[in-house]
Design an enzyme around this catalytic site. Structure first.
Site, short mmCIF file in Angstrom:
data_model
loop_
_atom_site.label_atom_id
_atom_site.label_comp_id
_atom_site.label_asym_id
_atom_site.label_seq_id
_atom_site.Cartn_x
_atom_site.Cartn_y
_atom_site.Cartn_z
N LYS A 37 -10.02 -8.04 18.78
CA LYS A 37 -9.44 -8.96 17.61
C LYS A 37 -9.93 -10.38 18.13
CE LYS A 37 -4.95 -8.97 19.36
NZ LYS A 37 -3.44 -8.20 19.63
N ARG A 144 8.34 -5.83 14.03
CA ARG A 144 7.04 -6.65 13.69
C ARG A 144 6.35 -5.85 12.57
NH1 ARG A 144 2.20 -8.77 17.37
NH2 ARG A 144 1.82 -6.45 17.68
N TYR A 298 -6.14 -43.37 25.24
CA TYR A 298 -5.11 -43.90 23.92
C TYR A 298 -3.74 -44.52 24.69
CZ TYR A 298 -8.08 -42.52 20.15
OH TYR A 298 -9.21 -42.26 19.50
N MET A 346 -9.94 -36.40 21.05
CA MET A 346 -10.46 -35.32 20.40
C MET A 346 -11.50 -34.59 21.02
SD MET A 346 -11.42 -35.02 16.39
CE MET A 346 -10.12 -35.48 15.79
C1 LIG Z 1 -3.26 -7.44 20.86
C2 LIG Z 1 -3.01 -5.99 20.81
C3 LIG Z 1 -3.08 -5.32 21.92
C4 LIG Z 1 -3.57 -5.69 23.19
O1 LIG Z 1 -2.76 -6.54 24.16
P1 LIG Z 1 -3.05 -6.95 25.71
O2 LIG Z 1 -1.72 -7.52 25.97
O3 LIG Z 1 -4.17 -8.15 25.48
O4 LIG Z 1 -3.57 -6.05 26.41
C5 LIG Z 1 -2.69 -3.96 21.76
N1 LIG Z 1 -2.09 -3.42 20.82
C6 LIG Z 1 -1.62 -4.47 19.79
C7 LIG Z 1 -1.27 -3.67 18.57
C8 LIG Z 1 -2.29 -5.65 19.72
O5 LIG Z 1 -1.87 -6.50 18.57
#
Ligand SMILES: *Cc1c(COP(=O)(O)O)cnc(C)c1O
Length: 405
Positions: A37, A144, A298, A346
């Site tokens: 992701k 969540r 800065y 930046m």
């Molecule tokens: C991001 C995520 C993971 C992976 O988590 P890590 O701690 O990076 O291994 C697993 N399951 C869900 C639902 C996530 O959102």
């Protein structure tokens, strides 16, 4: 055209080796879903998805349908014997059902309207009974995502015989798997056990139990998750992210001394086996000598305490270098730590290279990675900036090219 020298080098070899190491660690208990992701944690989906598929990943995890469509295109051009399954872990949004089906994405679902959306899209596409796989997420305590485990009946009804939707997996997220004591994880797994009992009592069956991140895997939870799955006639799947990219999550309290014997063997092995996938590099643009009293950056938050040599680096907060590291972090030049002086701009950062011999324009500067015998990790950035390495990685800006190395 040569580009501005600020780039992230991605070792697809390290990623492949990390995946194989983690898959071997999970076997024979569980299969792995590779979390890619957020553009593979900022490492580039385009580089990382083909690499993990080549390393044997049959499942990828993305956040959204948009990311899933990108992952599907990459999977199709990398396709191996078995088709890649792509899980949309953030769920779908209204109007996305048809696209999810068309690209053969597997949605995580928990809200009644998720099911309405997918059901309608499946009917419109004349999907055969049971042809649309769904991972039903259960809220086992994180508050969540996920359905209330005590109110599943209406959702389970969506999988009744004849429905195009198929309950492929029951999923939950272990939200404290990095706590060495493991009490929260134990109570989550206990609630999951009861919930799976209720699901089968209602006449439903899922092939997979989809549970656990990097910390769960490295803390050695795979056998317990697999045992829970087997008790309900299911197979186990774990979902590592951070570990794939070569970082070992930190546990609290630490497993290392004074309780070294408590460190799980899997964690000890991971410390030596996992290799960071991303190196973030820039260059020295120019070097100047300044007299004592010279202000730097800065608002002149740094004033030269002696005659100094300063190196300008082509990377700043616009590239994702956290501005809070101003005056309190160092980067690597010629194999040595050079302190950041003055405020990070930046697009640029100034380093004190007074004590490093012969620094010259064009010298490589390492923001994350190794140079000489020294290393800076995303954990180092995170600690200095008061955040976590996941955020350090995902904040490396889009303008920083990710290049295979
Ligand atoms: C991001 C995520 C993971 C992976 O988590 P890590 O701690 O990076 O291994 C697993 N399951 C869900 C639902 C996530 O959102």
């Amino acid at each position: 055209m040569p580009t501005r020298p600020c780039r992230a080098e991605i070792s697809t070899r390290a990623l492949e080796e990390n995946f194989r190491f983690l898959a071997a660690l999970a076997a024979p208990h569980a299969e792995l879903l590779a979390i890619v992701k957020a553009d593979a944690y900022g490492h580039s989906l385009a580089l990382c998805a083909p690499a993990v598929i080549a390393a044997g990943a049959r499942w990828l995890g993305v956040t959204s349908v948009e990311e899933g469509i990108a992952a599907r295109a990459l999977a199709l051009s990398t396709e191996t014997a078995a088709p890649t399954q792509i899980l949309v872990i953030g769920g779908i949004f209204p109007g996305q059902g048809a696209a999810a089906l068309a690209h053969r994405l597997t949605p995580v679902a928990w809200e009644p309207w998720h099911f309405d959306e997918l059901f309608t899209a499946a009917r419109a596409a004349n999907a055969a009974p049971g042809s649309v796989p769904i991972h039903l997420e259960i809220d086992t305590g994180m508050s969540r995502q996920g359905a209330d485990p005590h109110a599943l009946a209406p959702l389970l009804g969506r999988f009744d015989p004849g429905s195009p939707l198929r309950l492929e997996a029951v999923m939950t997220h272990l939200f404290a798997a990095d706590e060495a004591g493991g009490e929260i994880t134990q109570s989550q797994l206990a609630l999951l056990d009861q919930t799976l009992g209720r699901i089968s009592a209602a006449g439903h069956f899922a092939e997979w139990l989809n549970v656990g991140n990097s910390a769960a895997l490295l803390a050695g939870q795979a056998p317990a998750i697999a045992e829970l799955a087997a008790r309900h006639g299911m197979k186990a799947m774990l979902r590592p992210g951070l570990a794939l990219y070569g970082l070992t999550p930190e546990f609290s309290p630490d497993f290392t001394p004074p309780v070294a014997s408590a460190e799980p063997a899997s964690l000890a092995r991971a410390h030596t086996a996992l290799r960071p996938v991303l190196s973030w590099k820039s260059q020295v643009v120019s070097v100047r000598s300044v007299p004592v009293g010279t202000q730097v950056g800065y608002n002149g938050t740094f004033v030269a305490t002696e005659p100094m040599r300063l190196a300008l680096v082509a990377a700043g907060y616009g590239d994702g270098l956290d501005r809070s590291l101003s005056n309190r972090f160092s980067l690597l030049v010629r194999g040595e730590h050079a302190p950041i002086v003055g405020r990070i701009s930046m697009d640029q950062t100034v380093l004190d290279v007074t004590d490093i011999a012969a620094v010259a324009p064009g010298d490589e500067v390492v923001l994350i990675g190794s140079q000489g015998g020294e290393t800076i990790t995303a954990f180092d950035h995170a600690r200095a900036a008061g955040t976590i390495p996941w955020e350090v990685f995902t904040r490396i800006a889009a303008r920083v090219p990710r290049v295979a190395a």
